[in-house]
Scaffold this motif. Structure first.
Motif, PDB file in Angstrom:
ATOM      1  N   UNK A  87       0.829  -1.212   0.000  1.00  0.00           N
ATOM      2  CA  UNK A  87       0.000   0.000   0.000  1.00  0.00           C
ATOM      3  C   UNK A  87       0.857   1.253   0.000  1.00  0.00           C
ATOM      4  N   UNK A  88       0.446   2.256  -0.760  1.00  0.00           N
ATOM      5  CA  UNK A  88       1.166   3.527  -0.807  1.00  0.00           C
ATOM      6  C   UNK A  88       0.915   4.288   0.486  1.00  0.00           C
ATOM      7  N   UNK A  89       1.990   4.792   1.060  1.00  0.00           N
ATOM      8  CA  UNK A  89       1.856   5.489   2.332  1.00  0.00           C
ATOM      9  C   UNK A  89       1.090   6.793   2.177  1.00  0.00           C
ATOM     10  N   UNK A  91      11.953   0.239  -1.813  1.00  0.00           N
ATOM     11  CA  UNK A  91      11.540   0.760  -3.119  1.00  0.00           C
ATOM     12  C   UNK A  91      10.680   2.014  -2.932  1.00  0.00           C
ATOM     13  N   UNK A  92       9.775   1.994  -1.962  1.00  0.00           N
ATOM     14  CA  UNK A  92       8.968   3.175  -1.655  1.00  0.00           C
ATOM     15  C   UNK A  92       9.862   4.340  -1.254  1.00  0.00           C
ATOM     16  N   UNK A  93      10.885   4.042  -0.462  1.00  0.00           N
ATOM     17  CA  UNK A  93      11.815   5.082  -0.032  1.00  0.00           C
ATOM     18  C   UNK A  93      12.547   5.683  -1.216  1.00  0.00           C
ATOM     19  N   UNK A  94      12.978   4.823  -2.152  1.00  0.00           N
ATOM     20  CA  UNK A  94      13.706   5.302  -3.334  1.00  0.00           C
ATOM     21  C   UNK A  94      12.830   6.169  -4.229  1.00  0.00           C
ATOM     22  N   UNK A  95      11.533   5.906  -4.198  1.00  0.00           N
ATOM     23  CA  UNK A  95      10.609   6.685  -5.029  1.00  0.00           C
ATOM     24  C   UNK A  95      10.191   7.997  -4.362  1.00  0.00           C
ATOM     25  N   UNK A 151       7.621   9.396   0.934  1.00  0.00           N
ATOM     26  CA  UNK A 151       7.444   9.784   2.326  1.00  0.00           C
ATOM     27  C   UNK A 151       7.872   8.741   3.327  1.00  0.00           C
ATOM     28  N   UNK A 152       8.666   7.784   2.892  1.00  0.00           N
ATOM     29  CA  UNK A 152       9.147   6.710   3.759  1.00  0.00           C
ATOM     30  C   UNK A 152      10.665   6.653   3.658  1.00  0.00           C
ATOM     31  N   UNK A 153      11.331   6.566   4.808  1.00  0.00           N
ATOM     32  CA  UNK A 153      12.772   6.340   4.839  1.00  0.00           C
ATOM     33  C   UNK A 153      13.021   5.040   5.580  1.00  0.00           C
ATOM     34  N   UNK A 154      13.891   4.208   5.033  1.00  0.00           N
ATOM     35  CA  UNK A 154      14.151   2.891   5.601  1.00  0.00           C
ATOM     36  C   UNK A 154      15.641   2.756   5.905  1.00  0.00           C
ATOM     37  N   UNK A 155      15.930   2.304   7.125  1.00  0.00           N
ATOM     38  CA  UNK A 155      17.316   2.091   7.543  1.00  0.00           C
ATOM     39  C   UNK A 155      17.410   0.734   8.230  1.00  0.00           C
TER      40      UNK A 155
END
Length: 236
Positions: A7-9, A91-95, A98-102
């Motif tokens: 789902x898109x955030x 992938x959402x983060x790269x696009x 509004x999401x950052x993943x670490x």
């Protein structure tokens, strides 16, 4: 695991799980390595409502997912999830959605060098470099000031115990001051040791009160490691 798109955030219609979140309780999961095929990651979403919606959707969509802990200080949550879920989040983060993943990275506690004779010169040179003994002679010992330490805990050693005014165990376990590794007690002694047992080993501010947050437990006792998320939690 569902094979459809994550789902898109940004969507206002992100599905919300109706079941209770799979987690280890309010204090977070014990410090255990992720199971095979899983990753432990920190997901940052600045908007609180969207963050909660995404978290709920992840826990519903991925049967492997477990909430490790919420990290409101950095607008994030730590989660243990399947590798496919983690890849979709990245992938959402790269696009730029509004999401950052670490990675919830492992932090290594330095090993003790072991007994040394005579004691390391650093114990004495630090006080001289900082000029703390001159401050002591003028009546400044830190009395009336509190410091906080985020480490492996604090042992109720006679040089410290009368000034431990707060203790928080971020991982499941005893809420009484303790340190099953020793690193946190060592750091506390450098900062605030009272020199009761041996005046030569007074800390820089022997009068301060101490609040300690313990962020390492379980398997970390043996490996000397912790994770990034309990360190962040300790700051809150």
């Amino acid at each position: 695991m569902q094979t459809g798109p994550m789902p898109r955030v940004s969507s206002p219609n992100v599905p919300v799980a109706t079941a209770a979140p799979r987690s280890g309780g309010g204090a977070g999961l014990p410090q255990m390595p992720p199971a095979h095929g899983q990753e432990r990651i920190i997901v940052t979403v600045p908007d609180a409502e969207r963050r909660e919606a995404l978290k709920a959707a992840l826990l519903e969509a991925d049967p492997q997912a477990r909430l490790v802990r919420d990290l409101p200080l950095v607008d994030a949550f730590a989660i243990e999830a399947g590798t496919q879920t983690a890849a979709r989040l990245r992938h959402m983060s790269a696009l730029g959605e509004g999401v950052a993943v670490h990675a919830d990275a492992r932090i290594h506690v330095p090993e003790s060098p072991g007994p040394q004779t005579p004691p390391p010169a650093g114990m004495y040179s630090a006080r001289g470099t900082l000029g703390v003994e001159k401050m002591w002679s003028e009546g400044f010992t830190g009395r009336g000031v509190g410091i906080a330490l985020i480490d492996t805990g604090i042992a109720p050693h006679k040089d410290l115990r009368d000034r431990i005014i707060g203790f928080e165990n971020i991982e499941p376990g005893s809420d009484a001051p303790h340190d099953d590794i020793g690193h946190g007690t060592h750091v506390a002694s450098i900062a605030a040791g009272g020199g009761v047992e041996n005046g030569r080993f007074k800390g820089c501010a022997p009068g301060v009160d101490i609040v300690a947050a313990k962020k390492s437990s379980g398997y970390t006792v043996y490996s000397g490691t912790s994770m990034a998320s309990p360190t962040v939690a300790g700051c809150a």
